[in-house]
Design a protein around this motif. Structure first.
Motif, mmCIF file in Angstrom:
data_model
loop_
_atom_site.group_PDB
_atom_site.id
_atom_site.type_symbol
_atom_site.label_atom_id
_atom_site.label_comp_id
_atom_site.label_asym_id
_atom_site.label_seq_id
_atom_site.Cartn_x
_atom_site.Cartn_y
_atom_site.Cartn_z
ATOM 1 N N ARG A 98 53.625 43.440 43.831
ATOM 2 C CA ARG A 98 52.701 42.398 43.382
ATOM 3 C C ARG A 98 51.280 42.930 43.149
ATOM 4 N NH1 ARG A 98 55.645 37.517 45.297
ATOM 5 N NH2 ARG A 98 53.847 36.226 44.840
ATOM 6 N N PHE A 99 51.183 44.210 42.795
ATOM 7 C CA PHE A 99 49.860 44.818 42.617
ATOM 8 C C PHE A 99 49.040 44.080 41.561
ATOM 9 C CE2 PHE A 99 47.058 47.751 40.300
ATOM 10 C CZ PHE A 99 46.234 48.178 41.339
ATOM 11 N N GLU A 100 49.657 43.784 40.428
ATOM 12 C CA GLU A 100 48.904 43.132 39.348
ATOM 13 C C GLU A 100 48.429 41.747 39.763
ATOM 14 O OE1 GLU A 100 51.046 43.137 35.698
ATOM 15 O OE2 GLU A 100 51.110 45.321 35.548
ATOM 16 N N GLU A 101 49.278 41.018 40.461
ATOM 17 C CA GLU A 101 48.871 39.689 40.930
ATOM 18 C C GLU A 101 47.699 39.805 41.898
ATOM 19 O OE1 GLU A 101 50.584 35.793 43.353
ATOM 20 O OE2 GLU A 101 51.907 37.518 43.019
ATOM 21 N N MET A 102 47.717 40.836 42.748
ATOM 22 C CA MET A 102 46.628 41.004 43.704
ATOM 23 C C MET A 102 45.316 41.378 43.019
ATOM 24 S SD MET A 102 47.868 40.036 46.527
ATOM 25 C CE MET A 102 48.825 38.911 45.479
ATOM 26 N N GLN A 103 45.403 42.030 41.872
ATOM 27 C CA GLN A 103 44.182 42.293 41.112
ATOM 28 C C GLN A 103 43.613 40.980 40.569
ATOM 29 O OE1 GLN A 103 42.874 45.520 41.232
ATOM 30 N NE2 GLN A 103 44.595 45.465 42.667
ATOM 31 N N ASP A 104 44.508 40.087 40.147
ATOM 32 C CA ASP A 104 44.058 38.754 39.712
ATOM 33 C C ASP A 104 43.427 37.993 40.878
ATOM 34 O OD1 ASP A 104 44.994 39.228 37.151
ATOM 35 O OD2 ASP A 104 46.915 38.213 37.486
ATOM 36 N N LEU A 105 44.032 38.132 42.058
ATOM 37 C CA LEU A 105 43.496 37.461 43.239
ATOM 38 C C LEU A 105 42.106 38.010 43.574
ATOM 39 C CD1 LEU A 105 45.600 36.725 46.448
ATOM 40 C CD2 LEU A 105 43.163 37.116 46.536
ATOM 41 N N LEU A 106 41.945 39.335 43.470
ATOM 42 C CA LEU A 106 40.649 39.945 43.737
ATOM 43 C C LEU A 106 39.585 39.438 42.766
ATOM 44 C CD1 LEU A 106 41.363 43.683 44.648
ATOM 45 C CD2 LEU A 106 39.948 42.080 45.943
ATOM 46 N N LEU A 107 39.971 39.332 41.502
ATOM 47 C CA LEU A 107 39.028 38.804 40.510
ATOM 48 C C LEU A 107 38.624 37.372 40.859
ATOM 49 C CD1 LEU A 107 40.528 40.143 37.147
ATOM 50 C CD2 LEU A 107 38.334 40.771 38.177
ATOM 51 N N LEU B 101 38.612 36.032 43.844
ATOM 52 C CA LEU B 101 37.761 36.072 45.029
ATOM 53 C C LEU B 101 36.307 36.348 44.657
ATOM 54 C CD1 LEU B 101 39.743 38.034 47.795
ATOM 55 C CD2 LEU B 101 39.035 35.640 47.838
ATOM 56 N N GLY B 102 36.128 37.146 43.612
ATOM 57 C CA GLY B 102 34.776 37.461 43.178
ATOM 58 C C GLY B 102 33.991 36.249 42.714
ATOM 59 N N GLU B 103 34.663 35.156 42.429
ATOM 60 C CA GLU B 103 34.004 33.931 41.976
ATOM 61 C C GLU B 103 33.405 33.124 43.137
ATOM 62 O OE1 GLU B 103 33.746 32.745 38.861
ATOM 63 O OE2 GLU B 103 35.108 34.017 37.706
ATOM 64 N N PHE B 104 33.803 33.444 44.365
ATOM 65 C CA PHE B 104 33.393 32.651 45.529
ATOM 66 C C PHE B 104 32.157 33.240 46.198
ATOM 67 C CE2 PHE B 104 37.767 31.508 44.920
ATOM 68 C CZ PHE B 104 37.901 30.215 45.402
ATOM 69 N N HIS C 147 35.505 37.921 53.124
ATOM 70 C CA HIS C 147 34.913 39.065 53.820
ATOM 71 C C HIS C 147 35.992 40.009 54.336
ATOM 72 C CE1 HIS C 147 32.452 41.375 56.628
ATOM 73 N NE2 HIS C 147 33.309 41.057 57.581
ATOM 74 N N PHE C 148 37.105 39.449 54.848
ATOM 75 C CA PHE C 148 38.184 40.255 55.406
ATOM 76 C C PHE C 148 39.164 40.723 54.327
ATOM 77 C CE2 PHE C 148 36.766 37.165 58.532
ATOM 78 C CZ PHE C 148 36.553 37.933 59.660
ATOM 79 N N ALA C 149 39.392 39.850 53.358
ATOM 80 C CA ALA C 149 40.466 40.094 52.391
ATOM 81 C C ALA C 149 40.100 41.103 51.318
ATOM 82 C CB ALA C 149 40.882 38.775 51.748
ATOM 83 N N GLN C 150 38.865 41.107 50.869
ATOM 84 C CA GLN C 150 38.500 41.997 49.770
ATOM 85 C C GLN C 150 38.774 43.467 50.081
ATOM 86 O OE1 GLN C 150 34.480 40.742 48.609
ATOM 87 N NE2 GLN C 150 35.280 40.250 46.589
#
Length: 313
Positions: free
Chosen positions: A274-283, A285-288, A259-262
């Motif tokens: 680390r922009f590209e890695e953070m896009q992977d992290l966002l993807l 997060l979408g699974e949760f 809720h806070f991180a997205q």
């Protein structure tokens, strides 16, 4: 090595009964805390000082406070002291430097090591010491916030900080009980890592920095590379000295932090570190499935990062 968590099970438990799932995760954590407190009690006759170490975002402060509460329940008076109080003013004349010439703020030499070791010895002898207070805002000690401390017979003090297991600190105190804490569990999907354990700590720090330190996600990411390098140089090499390796990751926490991180991660500009890695992290997060913060107990380690908890930091 802890077993990885499974995203399918996490989402299933959240959908079916989030309150019970959160309570179960917290109960497991509480059992770890009680186990640590019991072992500390057994060692108390040999040393009044306990060392608790772990990397950034591992939940050292809350875990130390929870262990203190558990010790009180066992009839042992206990207190915590952050090693951050022993920092020295950072300057190019006194602080260690990185290879690129920048200040190495992750180095243990940023701490007043002589004063720390003196205090460890004095506290074990039942002598009074004056615990300093370092103001990071002022980059100086604040005498108005210095506090005296003396341990009575059988009392315990937990010194917590990233360098607590470094040989320059605990090496002179072999009888002290030692803990190493970190988020040590990955989260898998279909048998493959979906969410890395280091992402859990990074997410905690991004949320905490944004909520309480006025630091946006981009700025936290700029510091993260130095933080991780410092962990590899100054923290991880000493974790084998711990009497307990404590996993602070909880299966339901990413669904709370989401809720806070997205929104914080979505606002990171493309040129950021680390922009590209953070896009992977966002993807990932979408699974949760997302969980409401109302399911998080006031004494939970997660409150150290999202706020609204029972402890004062």
């Amino acid at each position: 090595m802890p077993y990885p968590y499974c995203i399918e099970e996490i989402n299933s438990r959240i959908k079916s009964d989030p309150a019970a799932f959160a309570a179960e995760c917290e109960a497991i954590y509480s059992r770890k805390v009680m186990e640590a407190a019991g072992m500390i009690k057994e060692r108390a006759e040999f040393s009044s000082v306990v060392f608790l170490s772990g990397p950034s975002g591992s939940g050292k402060t809350t875990t130390a406070l929870k262990i203190c509460s558990a010790l009180e329940n066992l009839g042992i008076k206990a207190a915590t002291v952050s090693l951050d109080k022993y920092y020295l003013p950072a300057s190019r004349e006194s602080a260690p430097l990185q290879e690129n010439g920048e200040l190495d703020l992750e180095s243990p030499f940023c701490l007043d090591l002589d004063l720390l070791n003196s205090h460890f010895r004095s506290l074990d002898k039942g002598e009074e010491v004056i615990i300093p207070h370092f103001s990071f805002k002022l980059q100086a000690r604040d005498p108005a916030k210095h506090k005296p401390m003396r341990l009575g017979r059988g009392e315990i003090v937990i010194f917590e900080g990233i360098h607590a297991l470094n040989d320059m600190l605990c090496g002179e105190h072999p009888d002290a009980f030692k803990l190493y804490i970190s988020a040590r569990s990955d989260i898998e999907k279909d048998g493959k890592i979906l969410f890395k354990r280091t992402w859990t700590r990074l997410l905690r720090r991004i949320v905490r920095d944004e909520n309480f330190r006025g630091t946006g996600a981009s700025e936290t990411l700029k510091m993260w590379a130095n933080v991780r390098e410092g962990e590899k140089k100054y923290i991880s090499p000493f974790k084998h000295k711990a009497d307990i390796l404590f996993d602070s990751a909880m299966p339901y926490e990413v669904s709370i932090l989401k809720h806070f991180a997205q929104p914080a991660l979505a606002g990171i500009p493309g040129e950021s570190d680390r922009f590209e890695e953070m896009q992977d992290l966002l993807l990932a997060l979408g699974e949760f499935e997302e969980m409401d913060t109302s399911f998080v107990p006031l004494e939970s380690i997660l409150r150290e990062f999202i706020g609204g908890g029972a402890y004062k930091y």
